[in-house]
Design a protein around this motif. Structure first.
Motif, PDB file in Angstrom:
ATOM      1  N   UNK A 197     -63.784 -67.551 -30.026  1.00 22.97           N
ATOM      2  CA  UNK A 197     -62.521 -67.730 -29.303  1.00 22.97           C
ATOM      3  C   UNK A 197     -61.737 -66.434 -29.190  1.00 22.97           C
ATOM      4  N   UNK A 198     -61.494 -65.774 -30.311  1.00 16.12           N
ATOM      5  CA  UNK A 198     -60.640 -64.580 -30.303  1.00 16.12           C
ATOM      6  C   UNK A 198     -61.390 -63.302 -29.994  1.00 16.12           C
ATOM      7  N   UNK A 199     -62.743 -63.344 -30.058  1.00 19.91           N
ATOM      8  CA  UNK A 199     -63.594 -62.158 -29.889  1.00 19.91           C
ATOM      9  C   UNK A 199     -63.379 -61.142 -31.005  1.00 19.91           C
ATOM     10  N   UNK A 200     -62.787 -61.567 -32.120  1.00 16.52           N
ATOM     11  CA  UNK A 200     -62.567 -60.664 -33.251  1.00 16.52           C
ATOM     12  C   UNK A 200     -63.913 -60.272 -33.842  1.00 16.52           C
ATOM     13  N   UNK A 201     -64.130 -58.982 -34.047  1.00 10.85           N
ATOM     14  CA  UNK A 201     -65.419 -58.450 -34.485  1.00 10.85           C
ATOM     15  C   UNK A 201     -65.306 -57.888 -35.894  1.00 10.85           C
ATOM     16  N   UNK A 222     -71.505 -52.119 -27.593  1.00 11.84           N
ATOM     17  CA  UNK A 222     -70.226 -51.422 -27.728  1.00 11.84           C
ATOM     18  C   UNK A 222     -70.240 -50.490 -28.939  1.00 11.84           C
ATOM     19  N   UNK A 223     -70.782 -50.967 -30.056  1.00 13.73           N
ATOM     20  CA  UNK A 223     -70.919 -50.116 -31.235  1.00 13.73           C
ATOM     21  C   UNK A 223     -71.833 -48.929 -30.958  1.00 13.73           C
ATOM     22  N   UNK A 224     -72.915 -49.186 -30.224  1.00 13.06           N
ATOM     23  CA  UNK A 224     -73.888 -48.135 -29.923  1.00 13.06           C
ATOM     24  C   UNK A 224     -73.272 -47.024 -29.079  1.00 13.06           C
ATOM     25  N   UNK A 225     -72.416 -47.390 -28.148  1.00 15.34           N
ATOM     26  CA  UNK A 225     -71.895 -46.401 -27.196  1.00 15.34           C
ATOM     27  C   UNK A 225     -70.529 -45.842 -27.580  1.00 15.34           C
ATOM     28  N   UNK A 226     -69.742 -46.576 -28.363  1.00 18.57           N
ATOM     29  CA  UNK A 226     -68.376 -46.144 -28.639  1.00 18.57           C
ATOM     30  C   UNK A 226     -68.140 -45.723 -30.086  1.00 18.57           C
ATOM     31  N   UNK A 227     -68.865 -46.325 -31.027  1.00 24.90           N
ATOM     32  CA  UNK A 227     -68.655 -45.961 -32.435  1.00 24.90           C
ATOM     33  C   UNK A 227     -69.618 -44.878 -32.893  1.00 24.90           C
ATOM     34  N   UNK A 228     -70.886 -45.017 -32.563  1.00 29.27           N
ATOM     35  CA  UNK A 228     -71.922 -44.180 -33.169  1.00 29.27           C
ATOM     36  C   UNK A 228     -71.949 -42.729 -32.696  1.00 29.27           C
ATOM     37  N   UNK A 286     -60.534 -51.510 -36.589  1.00 29.62           N
ATOM     38  CA  UNK A 286     -59.102 -51.762 -36.420  1.00 29.62           C
ATOM     39  C   UNK A 286     -58.686 -51.453 -34.987  1.00 29.62           C
ATOM     40  N   UNK A 287     -59.172 -50.335 -34.449  1.00 33.49           N
ATOM     41  CA  UNK A 287     -58.850 -49.982 -33.062  1.00 33.49           C
ATOM     42  C   UNK A 287     -59.592 -50.871 -32.074  1.00 33.49           C
ATOM     43  N   UNK A 288     -60.858 -51.185 -32.387  1.00 31.37           N
ATOM     44  CA  UNK A 288     -61.649 -52.003 -31.463  1.00 31.37           C
ATOM     45  C   UNK A 288     -61.049 -53.391 -31.295  1.00 31.37           C
ATOM     46  N   UNK A 289     -60.545 -53.972 -32.368  1.00 34.16           N
ATOM     47  CA  UNK A 289     -59.964 -55.309 -32.280  1.00 34.16           C
ATOM     48  C   UNK A 289     -58.546 -55.304 -31.718  1.00 34.16           C
ATOM     49  N   UNK A 290     -58.015 -54.116 -31.486  1.00 36.40           N
ATOM     50  CA  UNK A 290     -56.675 -54.006 -30.898  1.00 36.40           C
ATOM     51  C   UNK A 290     -56.715 -53.735 -29.400  1.00 36.40           C
ATOM     52  N   UNK A 291     -57.906 -53.595 -28.836  1.00 37.80           N
ATOM     53  CA  UNK A 291     -58.015 -53.356 -27.397  1.00 37.80           C
ATOM     54  C   UNK A 291     -57.896 -54.695 -26.650  1.00 37.80           C
ATOM     55  N   UNK A 292     -57.534 -54.626 -25.375  1.00 30.00           N
ATOM     56  CA  UNK A 292     -57.439 -55.832 -24.551  1.00 30.00           C
ATOM     57  C   UNK A 292     -58.805 -56.185 -23.995  1.00 30.00           C
ATOM     58  N   UNK A 293     -59.248 -57.413 -24.237  1.00 29.63           N
ATOM     59  CA  UNK A 293     -60.518 -57.909 -23.731  1.00 29.63           C
ATOM     60  C   UNK A 293     -60.254 -58.649 -22.431  1.00 29.63           C
ATOM     61  N   UNK A 341     -60.663 -62.632 -22.011  1.00 30.04           N
ATOM     62  CA  UNK A 341     -59.694 -63.531 -22.638  1.00 30.04           C
ATOM     63  C   UNK A 341     -58.265 -63.100 -22.354  1.00 30.04           C
ATOM     64  N   UNK A 342     -58.111 -61.995 -21.613  1.00 33.31           N
ATOM     65  CA  UNK A 342     -56.788 -61.501 -21.247  1.00 33.31           C
ATOM     66  C   UNK A 342     -55.876 -61.369 -22.470  1.00 33.31           C
ATOM     67  N   UNK A 343     -56.430 -60.768 -23.496  1.00 31.58           N
ATOM     68  CA  UNK A 343     -55.641 -60.575 -24.695  1.00 31.58           C
ATOM     69  C   UNK A 343     -56.365 -59.695 -25.687  1.00 31.58           C
ATOM     70  N   UNK A 344     -55.715 -59.449 -26.810  1.00 31.58           N
ATOM     71  CA  UNK A 344     -56.303 -58.623 -27.865  1.00 31.58           C
ATOM     72  C   UNK A 344     -56.849 -59.525 -28.965  1.00 31.58           C
ATOM     73  N   UNK A 345     -58.054 -59.243 -29.460  1.00 37.06           N
ATOM     74  CA  UNK A 345     -58.617 -60.072 -30.535  1.00 37.06           C
ATOM     75  C   UNK A 345     -57.703 -60.188 -31.749  1.00 37.06           C
ATOM     76  N   UNK A 346     -57.032 -59.102 -32.107  1.00 37.78           N
ATOM     77  CA  UNK A 346     -56.181 -59.143 -33.294  1.00 37.78           C
ATOM     78  C   UNK A 346     -55.011 -60.096 -33.096  1.00 37.78           C
ATOM     79  N   UNK A 347     -54.560 -60.287 -31.847  1.00 39.52           N
ATOM     80  CA  UNK A 347     -53.457 -61.208 -31.583  1.00 39.52           C
ATOM     81  C   UNK A 347     -53.922 -62.662 -31.558  1.00 39.52           C
TER      82      UNK A 347
END
Length: 414
Positions: free
Chosen positions: A146-150, A230-236, A256-263, A266-272
């Protein structure tokens, strides 16, 4: 395109005659008339040319009717294809779906607290694990539907105990668990199409369900698959790691930053949205589910136990007795009759030997005591009733005293 627009403007907006427009623009009057009669800009269309695969298409279709999934190299051999494979593959990509069928993928809406998708990601960057070794280690990735929280954590192996330990670490970090965990056919979770006994025990303790994805269907858990990418291209890219702990620390900071981005989906941020997900989840049980690597063996004279190719020393006083070996992500503990007889930090290297100096010292003392005991036995003496020492004699001494010979020389008949 520009001439077409200018012709229509001059004639319809300014009323310029066709002859004058042709003179101004340097085009034929028929071109002006064609532009005025056309409601759309002119578009150049070249007559389609034939392709080398056209003559072979009937033979392709005949094979695909009977064997829809026949590989392109086999088809090329059967039809006598004289060219390189790319043109044939291109035509097969168009023709094959007519015989194989198309499996459309629906958009799925997830309710809060309903599902978590799980997967293992194997980053290409090697991590320092000690003993001069570098390894590619699995990373357990979990994404709330639901929240896409990773959440994610690096683990030492893809054995069931280590995967379950990683899952419990991530679930415990959130504080609750969704009603369902979705996995692919990972061998330690459900490689045979049925949930393994360790995974079933884990799910039963949490009162949840583990659902296995159909074979060869990555879209079934597309959320976590996209997060792997996303981890492969943005974190590594551009990162180096001095240890698994360093990898997990950098990963936690990045999440922390990844879960604060707008998805966008879902038109929202996973952390929210995590709070809404959290309130619909199942509370965690008061006991820890069965996790980690566990086995029981009888400790041999070589007072070491093996955990994932690494040998760990045990108190040699437990030699010959059954010991229970338990390994978490961080430690290895050995019990004998409920008493701790070994406790080591877990090594993530391969083929290592971890020795506690206290165990080695105890083993040395036991060897010295055994040597002294043997020497004492060899020089053992008896005490007579009156107190004087009586030396033990060997049996051959008594044979010589009484003139007994149990091995007479053989005589040959003459």
């Amino acid at each position: 395109m520009e001439d077409w627009a200018e012709i229509r403007r001059l004639h319809r907006a300014e009323g310029v005659p066709i002859k004058e427009i042709a003179r101004r623009l340097g085009v034929a009057r028929n071109t002006v008339r064609a532009a005025l009669n056309s409601d759309r800009p002119p578009k150049y269309e070249r007559a389609p040319r034939g392709q080398v695969a056209d003559a072979y298409e009937p033979q392709m279709r005949a094979l695909l009717r009977e064997w829809p999934r026949m590989p392109a190299p086999v088809i090329a051999e059967r039809i006598g294809w004289p060219y390189s494979l790319p043109p044939l593959r291109k035509r097969l990509a168009v023709v094959r779906p007519e015989y194989v069928g198309i499996d459309p993928v629906d958009r799925v809406a997830y309710d809060p607290g309903e599902v978590t998708q799980c997967d293992l990601w194997f980053p290409e960057t090697k991590v320092q694990v000690g003993s001069g070794q570098q390894r590619v280690l699995p990373v357990l990735v979990m994404t709330l539907g639901f929240s896409r929280f990773m959440t994610a954590v690096m683990i030492p192996s893809r054995q069931a105990g280590d995967i379950l330990s990683g899952m419990w670490s991530l679930i415990h970090g959130i504080g609750r668990v969704t009603k369902m965990l979705v996995w692919d056919r990972e061998a330690a979770i459900g490689g045979t199409g049925k949930v393994t006994a360790p995974a079933a025990a884990f799910a039963g303790t949490l009162a949840i369900r583990i659902k296995l994805a159909p074979p060869r269907d990555p879209e079934f858990k597309g959320l976590v698959e996209r997060n792997n990418q996303y981890l492969e291209t943005s974190f590594l890219p551009g990162r180096q790691f001095s240890s698994p702990a360093d990898f997990n620390q950098q990963l936690d900071d990045w999440l922390v930053r990844a879960n604060s981005r707008t998805v966008r989906s879902i038109q929202g941020r996973p952390v929210d949205l995590l709070e809404t997900d959290y309130l619909a989840m199942i509370p965690l049980p008061p006991v820890t589910p069965p996790i980690g690597l566990n086995h029981r063996i009888r400790l041999g004279r070589d007072y070491y136990v093996r955990v994932d190719t690494v040998d760990y020393s045990v108190d040699p006083q437990a030699i010959g007795r059954f010991v229970d070996v338990t390994a978490s992500l961080d430690t290895v503990t050995v019990y004998c009759d409920g008493r701790v007889v070994a406790h080591h930090p877990r090594s993530w290297a391969r083929q290592g030997v971890i020795t506690d100096p206290a165990h080695a010292a105890t083993a040395a003392k036991m060897r010295e005591a055994l040597v002294l005991d043997r020497q004492r036995r060899q020089a053992a003496i008896r005490q007579h009733a009156d107190g004087h020492a009586v030396v033990l004699r060997a049996l051959p001494d008594y044979d010589a005293l009484f003139g007994v010979d149990f091995n007479p020389p053989s005589t040959k008949a003459k």
